[in-house]
Design a protein around this motif. Structure first.
Motif, PDB file in Angstrom:
ATOM      1  N   ASP A 137      -0.468 -31.249  -9.690  1.00 28.88           N
ATOM      2  CA  ASP A 137      -0.014 -31.727 -11.034  1.00 28.88           C
ATOM      3  C   ASP A 137       1.051 -32.472 -11.213  1.00 28.88           C
ATOM      4  OD1 ASP A 137       1.506 -31.292 -13.773  1.00 28.88           O
ATOM      5  OD2 ASP A 137      -0.468 -30.322 -14.128  1.00 28.88           O
ATOM      6  N   GLN A 138       2.257 -32.227 -10.136  1.00 31.79           N
ATOM      7  CA  GLN A 138       3.404 -32.987 -10.631  1.00 31.79           C
ATOM      8  C   GLN A 138       3.139 -34.447  -9.824  1.00 31.79           C
ATOM      9  OE1 GLN A 138       6.305 -30.581  -8.308  1.00 31.79           O
ATOM     10  NE2 GLN A 138       6.080 -29.020  -9.885  1.00 31.79           N
ATOM     11  N   HIS A 139       2.349 -34.397  -8.637  1.00 29.66           N
ATOM     12  CA  HIS A 139       2.098 -35.731  -7.972  1.00 29.66           C
ATOM     13  C   HIS A 139       1.249 -36.804  -8.927  1.00 29.66           C
ATOM     14  CE1 HIS A 139       3.777 -34.192  -4.441  1.00 29.66           C
ATOM     15  NE2 HIS A 139       4.009 -35.414  -3.987  1.00 29.66           N
ATOM     16  N   ILE A 140       0.464 -36.074  -9.618  1.00 28.98           N
ATOM     17  CA  ILE A 140      -0.275 -36.944 -10.431  1.00 28.98           C
ATOM     18  C   ILE A 140       0.534 -37.750 -11.643  1.00 28.98           C
ATOM     19  CG2 ILE A 140      -2.202 -36.653 -12.237  1.00 28.98           C
ATOM     20  CD1 ILE A 140      -3.548 -34.782 -10.470  1.00 28.98           C
ATOM     21  N   ARG A 141       1.423 -36.760 -12.114  1.00 26.73           N
ATOM     22  CA  ARG A 141       2.311 -37.408 -13.099  1.00 26.73           C
ATOM     23  C   ARG A 141       3.122 -38.343 -12.501  1.00 26.73           C
ATOM     24  NH1 ARG A 141       2.119 -33.656 -17.643  1.00 26.73           N
ATOM     25  NH2 ARG A 141       1.033 -31.855 -17.180  1.00 26.73           N
ATOM     26  N   THR A 142       3.620 -38.264 -11.334  1.00 27.22           N
ATOM     27  CA  THR A 142       4.435 -39.183 -10.563  1.00 27.22           C
ATOM     28  C   THR A 142       3.595 -40.475 -10.524  1.00 27.22           C
ATOM     29  OG1 THR A 142       5.845 -37.653  -9.629  1.00 27.22           O
ATOM     30  CG2 THR A 142       5.906 -39.810  -8.819  1.00 27.22           C
ATOM     31  N   LEU A 143       2.367 -40.426 -10.265  1.00 24.74           N
ATOM     32  CA  LEU A 143       1.351 -41.321  -9.866  1.00 24.74           C
ATOM     33  C   LEU A 143       1.362 -42.397 -11.120  1.00 24.74           C
ATOM     34  CD1 LEU A 143      -0.884 -43.004  -8.259  1.00 24.74           C
ATOM     35  CD2 LEU A 143      -2.429 -41.075  -9.090  1.00 24.74           C
ATOM     36  N   HIS A 144       0.943 -41.584 -12.232  1.00 22.30           N
ATOM     37  CA  HIS A 144       0.740 -42.434 -13.613  1.00 22.30           C
ATOM     38  C   HIS A 144       2.048 -43.020 -13.836  1.00 22.30           C
ATOM     39  CE1 HIS A 144      -3.187 -41.353 -14.758  1.00 22.30           C
ATOM     40  NE2 HIS A 144      -2.914 -40.365 -14.325  1.00 22.30           N
ATOM     41  N   ALA A 145       3.197 -42.562 -13.753  1.00 22.11           N
ATOM     42  CA  ALA A 145       4.642 -43.159 -14.040  1.00 22.11           C
ATOM     43  C   ALA A 145       4.637 -44.429 -13.101  1.00 22.11           C
ATOM     44  CB  ALA A 145       5.679 -42.258 -13.761  1.00 22.11           C
ATOM     45  N   ALA A 146       4.268 -44.253 -11.741  1.00 20.75           N
ATOM     46  CA  ALA A 146       4.500 -45.406 -10.883  1.00 20.75           C
ATOM     47  C   ALA A 146       3.448 -46.559 -11.248  1.00 20.75           C
ATOM     48  CB  ALA A 146       4.180 -44.820  -9.575  1.00 20.75           C
ATOM     49  N   ALA A 147       2.129 -46.201 -11.696  1.00 20.42           N
ATOM     50  CA  ALA A 147       1.320 -47.294 -12.113  1.00 20.42           C
ATOM     51  C   ALA A 147       1.354 -47.755 -13.433  1.00 20.42           C
ATOM     52  CB  ALA A 147      -0.136 -46.620 -11.818  1.00 20.42           C
ATOM     53  N   LYS A 148       2.163 -47.266 -14.206  1.00 22.38           N
ATOM     54  CA  LYS A 148       2.459 -47.641 -15.529  1.00 22.38           C
ATOM     55  C   LYS A 148       1.154 -47.616 -16.406  1.00 22.38           C
ATOM     56  CE  LYS A 148       6.488 -50.127 -14.116  1.00 22.38           C
ATOM     57  NZ  LYS A 148       7.030 -51.675 -14.120  1.00 22.38           N
ATOM     58  N   ASN A 149       0.167 -46.692 -16.139  1.00 25.99           N
ATOM     59  CA  ASN A 149      -0.971 -46.895 -16.712  1.00 25.99           C
ATOM     60  C   ASN A 149      -1.323 -45.597 -17.627  1.00 25.99           C
ATOM     61  OD1 ASN A 149      -1.722 -44.775 -14.880  1.00 25.99           O
ATOM     62  ND2 ASN A 149      -3.865 -45.564 -14.478  1.00 25.99           N
ATOM     63  N   ALA A 150      -0.488 -44.598 -17.661  1.00 32.45           N
ATOM     64  CA  ALA A 150      -0.980 -43.517 -18.721  1.00 32.45           C
ATOM     65  C   ALA A 150       0.421 -42.663 -18.873  1.00 32.45           C
ATOM     66  CB  ALA A 150      -2.082 -42.529 -18.166  1.00 32.45           C
ATOM     67  N   ILE A 151       0.608 -42.148 -20.229  1.00 31.33           N
ATOM     68  CA  ILE A 151       1.438 -41.271 -20.500  1.00 31.33           C
ATOM     69  C   ILE A 151       1.220 -39.928 -20.152  1.00 31.33           C
ATOM     70  CG2 ILE A 151       2.992 -40.372 -22.397  1.00 31.33           C
ATOM     71  CD1 ILE A 151       3.023 -43.327 -23.468  1.00 31.33           C
ATOM     72  N   THR A 152       2.050 -39.077 -19.611  1.00 30.33           N
ATOM     73  CA  THR A 152       1.529 -37.780 -19.267  1.00 30.33           C
ATOM     74  C   THR A 152       2.608 -36.900 -19.661  1.00 30.33           C
ATOM     75  OG1 THR A 152       2.689 -37.506 -17.023  1.00 30.33           O
ATOM     76  CG2 THR A 152       0.310 -38.286 -17.265  1.00 30.33           C
ATOM     77  N   ASP A 153       3.793 -37.177 -20.259  1.00 28.35           N
ATOM     78  CA  ASP A 153       4.925 -36.229 -20.756  1.00 28.35           C
ATOM     79  C   ASP A 153       4.436 -35.616 -21.943  1.00 28.35           C
ATOM     80  OD1 ASP A 153       6.229 -37.408 -18.836  1.00 28.35           O
ATOM     81  OD2 ASP A 153       7.700 -38.792 -20.358  1.00 28.35           O
ATOM     82  N   GLY A 154       4.420 -34.299 -21.817  1.00 29.34           N
ATOM     83  CA  GLY A 154       4.231 -33.291 -22.973  1.00 29.34           C
ATOM     84  C   GLY A 154       2.892 -32.981 -22.900  1.00 29.34           C
TER      85      GLY A 154
END
Length: 454
Positions: A137-154
């Protein structure tokens, strides 16, 4: 004095020998403790070393004949070592298998490899009594932040057996249980055929497939509606937004291709329900791993309940492999795989356009250069598929036209459009793409020769 030096030398030599013996003993202990992993690694290395003439693969779980793993040949090759090219082989551009990423993973064989002990994760749940790996779960959130393609916060994340299962889980969670009429599930043409097939197959008292969004534009306020939005779209690669609006309309965004290799990322996606998959991200379609990013807690709980009843939670082995793959590509924040994929797909799109631009019989979808938040610049298009149209009046069945040229594509009718369109996959191995380009070039050349002879 000489005796003292001699005595000191003898003591040092003895001490050195003792240390070496202790080290060797310790190494033997470690080696004995790692026997199971050594054997598994040796087996994997042995099978991977089988070259299959560079035109196929041998697999640990493949067939074995006379004690040796059998080569599984790529398209258009045959023989025990896959060395024989099939000269009349069709250019098969039907499948969406993302095998173009094989070279990347071969370069990262060590960092992406997985060795699994026989006693790995035998329980139904993790130690926190959930069926989801918190590390993944944490790696998926890190991935989206790196790709700048989706907001996962909250937001909440649910795992599923590919995006396929999650799409239906979303329909179950979002369909109304309080209405006298069933929730209509719709999509904008051309749309991914699985939306209709899966909704029809699992149809209940609560939902049914309603076809194209245009049929509900004038009465969307009176009905409960779920709209599937594929962005970028399969088959034409266009970035899309929901068409229908209203208090009873809910949108499910299928972002399978919303990654830097396939599209510009204008901004991070921030919709209520977003679905992703590693099938197109890493190319591991057979691993069947996808995830949904969800804003609303009730929707999250509804989708989680569906997955729990269907699967008792996603396979722990699948989650382990997905985690290993994400760890490998995140070593450089995904830069290498994203740039590799983008360059490869952009090159294919350019070369295909160069061929089709010489024809008056065929055309391709238009995709304009667009600003990309990930690259921080305007980028050229690099779609996963070519949406080919037969333009001549007499070519009413484009599939037949291509089949006559030994080209296989996916019929336009599958995507709820007419027979003049065919989807051609650009995702397969380089050899498959080169054969497709060759066949199309021959087809266009034939058109040119016929025009010259007039």
């Amino acid at each position: 004095m000489a005796k003292m030096h001699s005595s000191c030398y003898a003591v040092c030599l003895l001490a050195s020998m003792i240390v070496n013996v202790l080290l060797m003993t310790q190494q033997n202990k470690v080696r004995n403790q790692l026997t199971w992993s050594q054997n598994a690694a040796a087996e994997a290395e042995s099978v991977a070393s089988i070259s299959c003439s560079g035109n196929g693969r041998a697999y640990v779980d493949g067939l074995v004949v006379d004690g040796k793993p059998v080569c599984e040949c790529n398209s258009c090759f045959q023989g025990p070592d896959c060395s024989q090219f099939i000269t009349d082989c069709p250019a098969d551009a039907d499948s969406g298998d993302p095998l173009f990423l094989e070279p990347y993973w071969m370069r990262h064989a060590a960092s992406s490899a997985v060795l699994v002990a026989g006693w790995h994760r035998m329980s139904y749940t993790f130690s926190d009594h959930t069926s989801i790996s918190q590390v993944l779960d944490q790696h998926i959130r890190t991935l989206h932040a790196a790709a700048k393609n989706a907001i996962t916060d909250g937001k909440y994340i649910v795992f599923g057996a590919g995006s396929t299962q999650l799409l239906n889980a979303a329909v179950f969670a979002l369909s109304s249980r309080n209405s006298s009429s069933r929730t209509r599930v719709v999509a904008s043409t051309p749309y991914y055929p699985l939306y209709q097939k899966q909704t029809d197959y699992f149809e209940t008292l609560h939902f049914e497939f309603g076809g194209d969004v245009s049929s509900l534009k004038n009465n969307s306020d009176a009905l409960d509606i779920i709209e599937f939005v594929t962005s970028p779209n399969n088959p034409d690669g266009q970035l899309k937004k929901a068409v229908l609006q209203g208090p009873t309309v809910k949108a499910v965004y299928d972002h399978a291709y919303y990654w830097p290799p396939f599209t510009a990322i204008p901004s991070p996606a921030d919709e209520d329900v977003m679905i992703f998959t590693i099938s197109k991200l890493t190319g591991h379609a057979g691993s069947r791993f996808g995830w949904a990013v969800i804003k609303d807690k009730d929707v999250y709980e509804g989708m989680s309940a569906y997955i729990s009843l269907a699967e008792m939670g996603l396979s722990r082995d699948t989650q382990l492999r997905a985690l290993k793959l994400l760890k490998a590509l995140l070593e450089d924040d995904g830069k290498e795989i994203f740039y590799f994929g983008y360059r490869r797909m952009m090159d294919r799109w350019k070369r295909l356009n160069q061929v089709i631009s010489l024809s008056k019989h065929f055309s391709l979808q238009e995709i304009s250069p667009q600003y990309c938040n990930y690259l921080d610049r305007v980028r050229e298009p690099s779609p996963a598929y070519a949406w080919l149209k037969c333009e001549r009046e007499e070519d009413t069945n484009c599939t037949k036209v291509l089949n006559a040229a030994n080209i296989i594509g996916r019929k336009g009718r599958v995507f709820n459009v007419g027979t003049r369109h065919v989807r051609l996959s650009l995702l397969k191995r380089q050899g498959d793409f080169e054969l497709l380009l060759y066949r199309l070039n021959e087809l266009v050349k034939k058109e040119y020769d016929a025009h010259q002879a007039m």
